[in-house]
Design a protein around this motif. Structure first.
Motif, mmCIF file in Angstrom:
data_model
loop_
_atom_site.group_PDB
_atom_site.id
_atom_site.type_symbol
_atom_site.label_atom_id
_atom_site.label_comp_id
_atom_site.label_asym_id
_atom_site.label_seq_id
_atom_site.Cartn_x
_atom_site.Cartn_y
_atom_site.Cartn_z
ATOM 1 N N VAL A 45 0.698 -1.188 0.002
ATOM 2 C CA VAL A 45 0.269 0.228 0.236
ATOM 3 C C VAL A 45 0.788 1.032 0.006
ATOM 4 N N GLY A 201 -6.344 1.299 -3.144
ATOM 5 C CA GLY A 201 -7.311 1.547 -2.203
ATOM 6 C C GLY A 201 -8.585 -0.065 -1.651
ATOM 7 N N TYR A 202 -8.241 -0.972 -3.076
ATOM 8 C CA TYR A 202 -8.350 -2.508 -2.464
ATOM 9 C C TYR A 202 -7.000 -2.640 -0.868
ATOM 10 N N GLU A 203 -6.145 -2.708 -1.470
ATOM 11 C CA GLU A 203 -4.787 -2.955 -0.756
ATOM 12 C C GLU A 203 -5.229 -2.590 0.520
ATOM 13 N N THR A 204 -6.211 -1.219 0.362
ATOM 14 C CA THR A 204 -5.726 -0.510 2.206
ATOM 15 C C THR A 204 -7.353 -1.285 2.702
ATOM 16 N N TYR A 205 -7.947 -1.577 2.179
ATOM 17 C CA TYR A 205 -9.781 -2.170 2.386
ATOM 18 C C TYR A 205 -8.716 -3.652 3.170
ATOM 19 N N GLN A 206 -8.435 -4.009 2.384
ATOM 20 C CA GLN A 206 -7.935 -6.081 2.664
ATOM 21 C C GLN A 206 -7.158 -5.663 3.924
ATOM 22 N N VAL A 208 -6.979 -3.206 6.530
ATOM 23 C CA VAL A 208 -8.479 -2.505 7.919
ATOM 24 C C VAL A 208 -9.104 -3.594 7.828
ATOM 25 N N LEU A 209 -9.287 -5.173 7.028
ATOM 26 C CA LEU A 209 -9.811 -6.364 7.383
ATOM 27 C C LEU A 209 -8.919 -7.582 8.225
#
Length: 265
Positions: A45, A201-206, A208-209
């Motif tokens: 990220v 953004g997708y990597e950041t979402y991952q 966060v999960l």
């Protein structure tokens, strides 16, 4: 991760993201060749944020003109060169965002081997060389129409395979459509903004999960190194492109692909 690993990976991301030699291939290969542990999602990220900031800052004036012209063109507003370029970037980004969303997991699981990277590196290096020779190189970025944007966008989908190079395949398509080297490179860089933004953004979402311990000093250092390197790389590449063409990058790809085949076959 060690400081050496941090610096090397951040430099590689900054140098290869916008050159036609595949950043994803190098980031896959370096841990394989060095035996380093995987750098982790948070680091990925960070280095993507660095390259995103670099390309936005480098093209800040043009991007601002594109955004304002695009907003003004909505409804019955006038269409300008900048608004048409903005629409072209949007259209050219849709294929890879859609296919990436649907098949990123499948590609990640099956196409990240050194042999696949080697073959893609060689094949698409030769195609880049051919398009640079065969292309008419007569049209500038103002001449890009929706068909051009869609074709280049579809070519960008192929870059989901490590080793193809997102910048390389989009420049290849642009050259084949008759764009000048500068226009093909500029449109490729502009296309990177939504792609890196959504991927980051997708990597950041991952992240966060699946939170973990984050060393913020490492991430900030990685952002700075990859960002400064990418910014300098864009400027040098665009300044030298008309003089050196794509042949040095093609030769590099052929050597890299041959070495990988020798090592892993």
């Amino acid at each position: 991760m060690t400081f050496i690993q941090l610096v090397v990976l951040a430099l590689i991301q900054g140098l290869t993201e916008f050159l036609p030699i595949s950043s994803s291939a190098h980031l896959v290969l370096v841990p394989v060749l060095t035996g380093w542990p995987d750098q982790g999602l948070a680091f990925d990220v960070a280095i993507h944020i660095g390259t995103l900031v670099a390309v936005i800052y480098y093209f800040r004036d043009l991007l601002w003109q594109m955004v304002t012209a695009w907003v003004n063109s909505l409804g019955d507003g006038p269409q300008t060169t900048e608004s048409r370029l903005a629409w072209a970037v949007i259209l050219g980004s849709l294929p890879v965002l859609l296919i990436g969303f649907l098949f990123a997991g499948l590609i990640e699981a099956n196409l990240r081997s050194p042999v696949v990277i080697a073959i893609a590196t060689i094949v698409f290096g030769l195609l880049l060389w051919w398009s640079d020779i065969a292309g008419k190189r007569e049209r500038n970025s103002e001449a890009i129409v929706w068909k051009d944007a869609l074709i280049i966008g579809l070519a960008q989908v192929i870059a989901l395979v490590p080793g193809v190079s997102r910048s390389g395949v989009t420049m290849m398509a642009g050259l084949a459509l008759g764009l000048t080297r500068q226009a093909a490179a500029q449109f490729s860089f502009l296309l990177s903004v939504p792609v890196i933004l959504l991927a980051g953004g997708y990597e950041t979402y991952q992240l966060v999960l699946h939170p973990g311990t984050v060393d913020w000093s490492v991430l900030i250092t990685a952002i700075l190194i990859s960002g400064v390197t990418a910014y300098l790389c864009i400027g040098v590449f665009l300044n030298l492109l008309n003089r050196i063409g794509f042949l040095p990058f093609v030769i590099y790809r052929l050597i890299l692909g041959a070495v990988l085949l020798w090592l892993f076959l």
